[in-house]
Write an enzyme that holds these catalytic residues in place. Sequence first.
Site, PDB file in Angstrom:
ATOM      1  N   THR B  49     -24.278-118.311 120.209  1.00  0.00           N
ATOM      2  CA  THR B  49     -24.402-116.958 120.422  1.00  0.00           C
ATOM      3  C   THR B  49     -25.664-116.367 119.226  1.00  0.00           C
ATOM      4  OG1 THR B  49     -22.762-116.002 118.779  1.00  0.00           O
ATOM      5  CG2 THR B  49     -21.985-116.732 121.263  1.00  0.00           C
ATOM      6  N   CYS B  50     -25.904-115.129 119.356  1.00  0.00           N
ATOM      7  CA  CYS B  50     -26.635-114.617 118.324  1.00  0.00           C
ATOM      8  C   CYS B  50     -25.933-114.648 116.958  1.00  0.00           C
ATOM      9  CB  CYS B  50     -27.142-113.347 118.608  1.00  0.00           C
ATOM     10  SG  CYS B  50     -26.060-111.950 118.765  1.00  0.00           S
ATOM     11  N   ARG B  52     -23.459-117.264 115.962  1.00  0.00           N
ATOM     12  CA  ARG B  52     -22.900-118.490 115.725  1.00  0.00           C
ATOM     13  C   ARG B  52     -23.602-119.546 116.613  1.00  0.00           C
ATOM     14  NH1 ARG B  52     -18.017-118.094 114.526  1.00  0.00           N
ATOM     15  NH2 ARG B  52     -18.000-115.995 114.558  1.00  0.00           N
ATOM     16  N   SER B 106     -15.298-112.913 114.010  1.00  0.00           N
ATOM     17  CA  SER B 106     -16.673-112.225 114.441  1.00  0.00           C
ATOM     18  C   SER B 106     -17.256-111.204 113.496  1.00  0.00           C
ATOM     19  CB  SER B 106     -16.271-111.284 115.928  1.00  0.00           C
ATOM     20  OG  SER B 106     -15.961-111.933 116.994  1.00  0.00           O
ATOM     21  N   GLU B 111     -14.384-107.580 118.520  1.00  0.00           N
ATOM     22  CA  GLU B 111     -15.258-107.211 119.505  1.00  0.00           C
ATOM     23  C   GLU B 111     -15.058-108.063 120.840  1.00  0.00           C
ATOM     24  OE1 GLU B 111     -17.977-109.052 120.748  1.00  0.00           O
ATOM     25  OE2 GLU B 111     -17.862-110.751 119.156  1.00  0.00           O
ATOM     26  N   GLN B 117     -18.197-115.262 126.059  1.00  0.00           N
ATOM     27  CA  GLN B 117     -19.216-116.247 125.673  1.00  0.00           C
ATOM     28  C   GLN B 117     -18.642-117.472 125.688  1.00  0.00           C
ATOM     29  OE1 GLN B 117     -20.406-114.156 122.474  1.00  0.00           O
ATOM     30  NE2 GLN B 117     -22.453-113.555 123.180  1.00  0.00           N
ATOM     31  N   ALA B 187     -35.622 -86.268 119.437  1.00  0.00           N
ATOM     32  CA  ALA B 187     -35.660 -87.595 120.207  1.00  0.00           C
ATOM     33  C   ALA B 187     -35.429 -88.694 118.893  1.00  0.00           C
ATOM     34  CB  ALA B 187     -36.737 -87.909 120.944  1.00  0.00           C
ATOM     35  N   LYS B 189     -33.500 -92.778 118.146  1.00  0.00           N
ATOM     36  CA  LYS B 189     -32.872 -93.887 118.350  1.00  0.00           C
ATOM     37  C   LYS B 189     -31.460 -93.661 118.582  1.00  0.00           C
ATOM     38  CE  LYS B 189     -34.830 -97.679 120.066  1.00  0.00           C
ATOM     39  NZ  LYS B 189     -35.243 -96.700 120.797  1.00  0.00           N
ATOM     40  N   MET B 190     -30.888 -93.293 117.744  1.00  0.00           N
ATOM     41  CA  MET B 190     -29.508 -93.022 117.578  1.00  0.00           C
ATOM     42  C   MET B 190     -28.815 -92.123 118.486  1.00  0.00           C
ATOM     43  SD  MET B 190     -27.127 -94.013 114.880  1.00  0.00           S
ATOM     44  CE  MET B 190     -26.273 -93.282 113.648  1.00  0.00           C
TER      45      MET B 190
END
Lengths: 271, 445
Positions: B49-50, B52, B106, B111, B117, B187, B189-190
């Site tokens: 996974t991203c 591990r 994790s 999570e 996965q 505007a 991202k958050m």
Amino acid sequence: MPHLWLRVAVAFYGLGLIYALIALSGRREVLARIILPAVGLGAIFHFVSIAEAYAVAGDLAPANITQSESLLAFVLMASFFTVYWRYKTTSLGILVFPLVFLLSLSASLGQQPPQFISPLLGSGWIAVHITLILCGYAALFFSFVSSLLYLLQEQSLKSKNMDGVLSHLPALEVMDDIGFRSLLLGFPFMTFGLIAGCVIAQASYGPTYFRDPKILLTLLMWAVYMVLLFSRWSAGWRGRKAAVLSTVAFVAATLAWAANYFSSVHRYVAQ
Amino acid sequence: MKYCLIGINHRTAPVEVREQLAISVSDLASALRQLAGRPDVDECFIISTCNRVELLARSPEIAPDLRGFIADYFNIEIAGLQQHLYERRDKDAIRHVFRVASSLDSMIVGEPQILGQVKESYAVARSVGAVHSHLDVLLTRAFATAKRVRTETSVGSSAVSVASVAVDLAKKIFGSLQGKQVYLVGAGKMSELAARHLMAHGAAAIFVANRTHDRALQLAAKFNGRAIRFEQLYETAADADIVITSTGAPHQIFRREHAEMFMQRRKNKPMFFIDIAVPRDVDPTINEVSGIFVYDIDDLQSVVQSHVADRQREAQRAEAIIDVEVERFVNRLDTLDIVPTIVSLQDHLETIRQAEIDKVRGRLGKLTPEQELAVESMSRGIVNKILHTPITTLKTAARDAKQKDPEATTIIELVRKLFNLNLSRAADDQHEREHAEEKKEILKP
């Protein structure tokens, strides 16, 4: 034994009381699963006891103050389950269960209860009057409870600290909805109940009944009820203002109930 | 029996290193085949996974050389990776798999994605035959443990990101978010992320107001919402139930007088301000207005912090569950080891018994049903009496072998040699029987 089923019901309501106490301390997972079946069974036994009293007396009207207490407790339980069915919340039980327990306990312990004396006993008017008024009381109590819980929840959201009891309360808008709807539903009950009461009093005592403290208190309660309903409907009062008004209405209702003990035209006379 | 696990994760290596070892979904099957094809590997499992990359292998005799595989497969100098790689053996490897599946290892403890996965990788490994007996039991057990952790602790139940905390709070105020209106002021991202979360939970119309109207138009198009000119902000904001502010303005945009005006127009219906701008866009004293709730970035983050602390407390309880499950699994492995021996010993003697009965049948002539029964029960009785002591001894030996008692191991070896038992087939059958049910449960979508 006269109060057998009622006492069984009280035992089950006792579990509800324990639940309320535990919920106030913030833990409730364990009891939550058994509490609804328990108080539900209690309500069924309670219904049996009311049906039995009716069968014995042959009149729907509660003949004495303990029967009125029992009937009020039952109406409160029925309302609780209606709210649960509609909103899936048991939080109102925190205040409803203790009151139901006290009312039904007091009713089950009453030995030689004072009787209500009126020439209209048995005519049906009194049964209608009492039942409608008790439904009105129950509605008022529910709106009182939900506005208190609303206030608590609002305070906790504003203070940004949501631990313990508060983390389980239903959402603000849900509480507001419960409060407003119970007011709305209760209003016709209360109004028609009072009209029925006036008819009875007029027939029994003539126009002088109006100066009785019980009647005056009841009118005050009805007036506050009106203001409460109107302010919520027109200005959408919530939170602190609604809670204060609700409390006033609830106190007035309690006084009106207590006035049974010192009113001259509306009282239960010891035998 | 040797289990060996080697891996690299977000704690031991930065992304630049992790990405060198990542195996994409499309390459997973071929990587598994290669690893399973190595002579020292019986079964193997890979999760990538991203956060591990981990290889797990089992072999009956010697510990498999997983470093060698990494060097070969990625064509990489293993010495450079040494400091990032961790290795776990046997019981520690089992515990690690349980912890990973239960999301205790994790980055954000609890999570829920990691379990999915692991399950996906398991399905691939099974389909190429890399996982078939012992690892199958191990992974099935890991899934059951993860489920236990999830239901018996609240390690995964509280929101631990700013956006999900915002959704939680909105639900505390409004109940259902169905049909609620969200207003984005500025505007960023958050705020975009928060809006997306709110919409995923049912929030409906989105208004966007921004100093540069073009940007507002862009963002509104993204959300299927309405762009509003900044000058009209105060007239329109009262319609919104949830306002998310993230402008770069140096002064406060929503002040007390605005709040009071909004409440009047809204007939006191509650309003929720999420202020993620620094410096703040919303006057914090608005929070005192009845019906208005203001949470700034610090408030949200402190809720996140307290939830993270809750999770850590719950993670302690989860670790206790893992301990119990690992212990139970290891005990079961020991008996699993001996069960095939016992089964094949029984099979062996049963074959002999059948053969001998068939041999004498001709000489005995026609038997009545009673006589048939008598021969049957006599021969069976002899076999069972003979087997009784060896089986008891084998079971005791299996337990002693766990305590590293050399004599016990010798006993087991001796029995196998004496009767010339071929174990692998019997063992596979045994696993198949034991786990058919459990697997059905796990593989359900």
